[in-house]
Design an enzyme around this catalytic site. Structure first.
Site, mmCIF file in Angstrom:
data_model
loop_
_atom_site.group_PDB
_atom_site.id
_atom_site.type_symbol
_atom_site.label_atom_id
_atom_site.label_comp_id
_atom_site.label_asym_id
_atom_site.label_seq_id
_atom_site.Cartn_x
_atom_site.Cartn_y
_atom_site.Cartn_z
ATOM 1 N N HIS A 158 0.617 -9.723 35.463
ATOM 2 C CA HIS A 158 1.126 -8.171 35.549
ATOM 3 C C HIS A 158 0.117 -6.859 35.142
ATOM 4 O O HIS A 158 -0.877 -7.383 34.181
ATOM 5 C CB HIS A 158 2.426 -7.986 34.691
ATOM 6 C CG HIS A 158 3.121 -6.728 34.588
ATOM 7 N ND1 HIS A 158 3.107 -5.616 34.206
ATOM 8 C CD2 HIS A 158 4.311 -6.629 35.599
ATOM 9 C CE1 HIS A 158 3.848 -4.810 34.405
ATOM 10 N NE2 HIS A 158 4.989 -5.352 35.017
ATOM 11 N N ASP A 163 2.245 -13.655 27.730
ATOM 12 C CA ASP A 163 3.291 -12.610 28.228
ATOM 13 C C ASP A 163 4.474 -13.316 28.816
ATOM 14 O O ASP A 163 4.592 -14.030 29.593
ATOM 15 C CB ASP A 163 2.416 -11.863 29.509
ATOM 16 C CG ASP A 163 3.445 -10.797 29.797
ATOM 17 O OD1 ASP A 163 4.751 -10.872 29.551
ATOM 18 O OD2 ASP A 163 3.016 -10.370 30.828
ATOM 19 N N GLN A 182 8.736 -12.631 31.482
ATOM 20 C CA GLN A 182 9.477 -13.274 32.560
ATOM 21 C C GLN A 182 9.958 -14.919 31.862
ATOM 22 O O GLN A 182 10.549 -15.654 32.856
ATOM 23 C CB GLN A 182 8.909 -13.443 33.840
ATOM 24 C CG GLN A 182 8.506 -12.183 34.427
ATOM 25 C CD GLN A 182 9.747 -11.464 34.789
ATOM 26 O OE1 GLN A 182 10.781 -12.052 35.044
ATOM 27 N NE2 GLN A 182 9.730 -10.082 34.946
ATOM 28 N N LYS A 199 15.060 -7.607 29.551
ATOM 29 C CA LYS A 199 14.997 -8.366 30.376
ATOM 30 C C LYS A 199 16.141 -9.584 29.794
ATOM 31 O O LYS A 199 15.925 -10.583 30.666
ATOM 32 C CB LYS A 199 13.719 -8.640 30.838
ATOM 33 C CG LYS A 199 12.805 -7.913 31.529
ATOM 34 C CD LYS A 199 11.408 -8.378 32.298
ATOM 35 C CE LYS A 199 10.253 -7.496 32.401
ATOM 36 N NZ LYS A 199 10.475 -6.522 33.306
ATOM 37 N N CYS A 239 3.687 -4.351 40.343
ATOM 38 C CA CYS A 239 2.780 -4.364 39.189
ATOM 39 C C CYS A 239 1.729 -5.554 39.136
ATOM 40 O O CYS A 239 1.185 -6.110 37.955
ATOM 41 C CB CYS A 239 3.458 -4.057 37.932
ATOM 42 S SG CYS A 239 4.272 -2.515 37.573
HETATM 43 N N1 PLP Z 1 4.883 -8.570 32.040
HETATM 44 C C1 PLP Z 1 5.507 -9.083 32.910
HETATM 45 C C2 PLP Z 1 5.157 -10.536 33.433
HETATM 46 C C3 PLP Z 1 6.482 -8.348 33.545
HETATM 47 O O1 PLP Z 1 7.431 -8.932 34.576
HETATM 48 C C4 PLP Z 1 6.839 -6.992 33.068
HETATM 49 C C5 PLP Z 1 7.965 -6.261 33.668
HETATM 50 O O2 PLP Z 1 8.179 -6.403 34.695
HETATM 51 C C6 PLP Z 1 5.911 -6.662 32.049
HETATM 52 C C7 PLP Z 1 4.960 -7.330 31.485
HETATM 53 C C8 PLP Z 1 6.075 -5.204 31.494
HETATM 54 O O3 PLP Z 1 7.127 -5.342 30.759
HETATM 55 P P1 PLP Z 1 7.822 -3.710 30.075
HETATM 56 O O4 PLP Z 1 7.740 -2.777 31.301
HETATM 57 O O5 PLP Z 1 9.162 -3.994 29.618
HETATM 58 O O6 PLP Z 1 7.082 -3.336 28.906
#
Ligand code: PLP
Length: 405
Positions: free
Chosen positions: A122, A199, A202, A225, A363
């Site tokens: 991401h 990270d 997910q 999430k 993203c």
């Molecule tokens: N990392 C992953 C794999 C994600 O799917 C997301 C959000 O969709 C994020 C980071 C960013 O999360 P946040 O927008 O809650 O900071």
């Protein structure tokens, strides 16, 4: 077996209609919906408890402080951290990674050092490292993927050099659904003496996480999430790293003593929590975690796995269906394209039928580039989704495809 009909009644938003059709919410990888108990906890905090935390001797402040600190212990238990002060509350996954990039980067990364990431990251696990590149001449080394959307572990094992200082990889892909072999990644990195950031944005919604068993150095995720409120995230970090890292932001809470000559910093976790925290959000997050536990994490996972298998099999009945991400181990996320129909057109028309999916690059533009596409349609499932919703979704994708072909 879960009583999904009973679970659905706990989510008020699922009673909504969109364009006169019952809402079918399949955008859970972007954010999940909230059970009534979480919504009520937020209202209750504002109605009965609200006061700023940590600095007050009065009853409301003490109650608010207790709720906030109990939430920290609740998160500690959820991911089995050794200490509650290893749980830093942030605004989300994004802020947590920025914190590590800034602060770990400040202390441990020097010109010429390398950070290993993956092709499927991401943007929130790419751009913070690039921001650091404006201050330090660090390099990103990228683990490629195969045609199924799985990491090429052979290449990964050969990416280490004497300048590798961190591996920063996602637990599961928000686009492909691939669950990465993070146990193996962590073991391999540690064999080279390199710490690992996961990270877990997910990962946490669908996979039981035990940070001690994983031996992760950092694990980050977002409350929104996992049925919790927006604006709350978690940075788990091993005490030894967090202790050695400088503060990320300055302000109230994070200090021990301040004078114009010299300031000393507070202990963990407060060193990294400058300013008034979202204590209403953290309390509601604890309620969300209680709700997950009471519902049964393993049963939720079994239901979501069933939805993934069922939806995958049904989607393949559609002519011209291409699913991106066919790894053996997946979270309940399906990215797809039908023939050369634009993902945006598909998403717009599905919305008219009451179906919420996500469209675009999610993203993950470097991943899109690797796949040679601009974007996908993405359906992602949570515990309140049903096979009947999937039937309606597949029928709608079929109808829209026939219209647009
Ligand atoms: N990392 C992953 C794999 C994600 O799917 C997301 C959000 O969709 C994020 C980071 C960013 O999360 P946040 O927008 O809650 O900071």
């Amino acid at each position: 077996m879960l009583d999904i009909a009973a679970i659905r009644t706990q989510f008020p938003i699922l009673g909504r209609e969109i364009y006169g059709k019952p809402l079918i919410y399949l955008d859970n990888a972007a954010t999940s919906q909230h059970p009534q108990c979480v919504i009520e906890r937020i209202a209750d905090s504002y109605c009965r408890v609200n006061a700023n935390v940590h600095r007050g001797v009065h009853t409301l402040s003490q109650e608010a402080t207790n709720a906030h600190e109990n939430a920290r212990k609740r998160v500690q238990r959820f991911i089995n951290a050794r200490h509650s002060h290893e749980i830093i509350f942030t605004r989300g996954t994004t802020e947590a990674i920025n914190l590590v990039a800034h602060s770990f980067g400040e202390a441990f990364l020097h010109d010429g050092d390398e950070v290993i990431v993956t092709t499927m990251e991401h943007h929130s696990n790419i751009v913070p490292w690039q921001l650091l590149q404006s201050r330090k001449d660090i390099k990103l080394r990228v683990i490629p993927i195969n045609e199924r959307g799985e990491l090429d572990m052979e290449v990964f094992r050969n990416l280490f050099t004497e300048r590798t200082r961190l591996v920063s990889v996602m637990h599961a892909s928000n686009v492909l659904g691939t669950i990465n072999p993070i146990e193996e990644i962590i073991a391999c990195a540690h064999a080279h003496g390199v710490p690992v950031l996961i990270d877990g944005a997910q990962g946490v919604p669908h996979l039981a996480v035990d940070v001690q068993r994983l031996d992760a150095d950092f694990y980050v995720f977002s409350a929104h999430k996992v049925y919790g409120p927006t604006g709350i995230g978690v940075l788990y970090g091993k005490e030894k790293w967090l202790d050695a890292m400088p503060p990320y932001q300055g302000g109230g809470e994070m200090i021990a003593q301040v004078s114009f000559e010299r300031t000393t910093f507070n202990e963990l976790p407060y060193k990294f929590e400058a300013g008034t925290p979202d204590y209403v959000g953290t309390a509601a997050f604890a309620t969300a975690l209680d709700w997950i536990e009471a519902t049964g994490f393993e049963a939720m996972k079994a239901h979501e796995d069933d939805l993934l298998q069922y939806a995958t099999q049904r989607l393949y009945e559609i002519d011209g269906m291409r699913i991106l991400g066919t790894a053996d181990h997946k979270t309940p996320v399906i990215s797809f394209l039908v023939d050369n129909i634009h993902h945006y057109d598909m998403g717009m028309l599905l919305d008219k039928l009451g179906i919420a999916v996500r469209t675009g690059h999610h993203c993950a533009q470097p991943l899109m580039h690797t796949l040679g596409i601009e974007g996908t349609v993405r359906a992602s499932f949570a515990v309140y989704n049903t096979r009947e919703e999937i039937d309606a979704f597949v029928a709608a994708v079929n109808r829209v495809s026939n219209m647009l072909r």
